[in-house]
Design a protein around this motif. Sequence first.
Motif: not given
Length: 428
Positions: A28-38
Amino acid sequence: MKKRLYTLPLGAVIALIGISNQLHALPMFTKQTGFDCAVCHMQGMPKLNSFGRNFMLSGMTMSQKVADMNSSSSDINPSLLIKAKYEKSWDKPSKSGWVQDKPGKTNEGRWSIPRTALAYVGGRINENIGALLRLSYREEHNEAISGKAIYAKETDNGHIGLAFYSSSNFGPFSGMEIYNTGLYKPIRTFESRKLVNATQICEIGTGSATGLQVYYDTNSIFGEEDHLFGTIGMYAPGQDNLYLNLTDNLLPFARVAYEFPIGEYNLILGAFTIVGGTTTNSENAALRVKRETYGIDIQLEGEIFEKSLSIIATNIFKNKVDYTGYGAGSTEDLESQDNDAFSIEGQIMMNDDIGLKLSYLRFNDRYDYKKKNYINVQDINSAITAGIDYNFVAYVPMKFAIEYSWVKPGLERVKDHSYVLFTLTLPF
């Protein structure tokens, strides 16, 4: 040296009614921010790096979709997390110190499928408000709902915020804690807790809690790349008035951490305390709690031979919790304790997918039990745990962990024992 990432264009927060958030690089946070987990996590997830810590402090409101739209709209997303576990111990003692191989106990080996199942929904409400809701099932505790609400305002060099929370099992610092030392249960190195981490075995970074926190953080105190975080608040050890009247049992707490570079490494020095409450001499009086806890923690992060390294050390000088009155000791959460502990744990990432872990823990149980055969049984002269994490993708990102502990008790009549743990974590 790499510059610290401590400036976000969005600064605010309200983690609205959410249960305590166990961050395992949730999709949900990768989708929200557009960032990879790392971007937000160290390679040994779910531990946070400096950018992830700032993301939490600013309220989890950063949104790529909103930035692209140049608006102040919401960005809410769901996630699921499932964890399966197998655990086996050899000669693990009961509270009386004698080995009991009963069905369902870890000496017989125990599967937990699932061990934990979590449903999340949350994200950005608007520029200054975020939200997170978690519904959970845990094998020992069945269903639970916990939550927190945070308001934060961005300052010139950091944030100032207010957090309200109600957590089923993540402890008094659930409102806002950003470091990987185990003071906030979800953000730690090992899947094992009580044989690895001092704040967990002393039950400081765990347990049900409802409270209010004020926090402040700022950059560039004495140099361009340092950072100060501080919080004070009050909490009650519970989520409802079933056993304990929450408003009559508020405990003040505080936490401070200073972060600064040393060469190519980042060092964090922290301290925390919980002091307050009252006792009663009557067994029929309303249940009361009194607590006195003092501790320090250290976190070192950086690279060695081009491999990511983190080392965490925690010392609990004193942790005394007294429950008195009607219902004291009636459940595990309402049991008094008096202990101190020390732990040090480290992880080195051999590559992007494989991490090696090692820890040492000492625990001193000073409580004067009414059952005299319980006294000093829980003392641990040394617990050494070695582990390996393997991150891989099979339709979704997964994490497989193996951890093995060797335990040397402090009481001579208690046998040396060992424990192995296998876990598989699947976020969706």
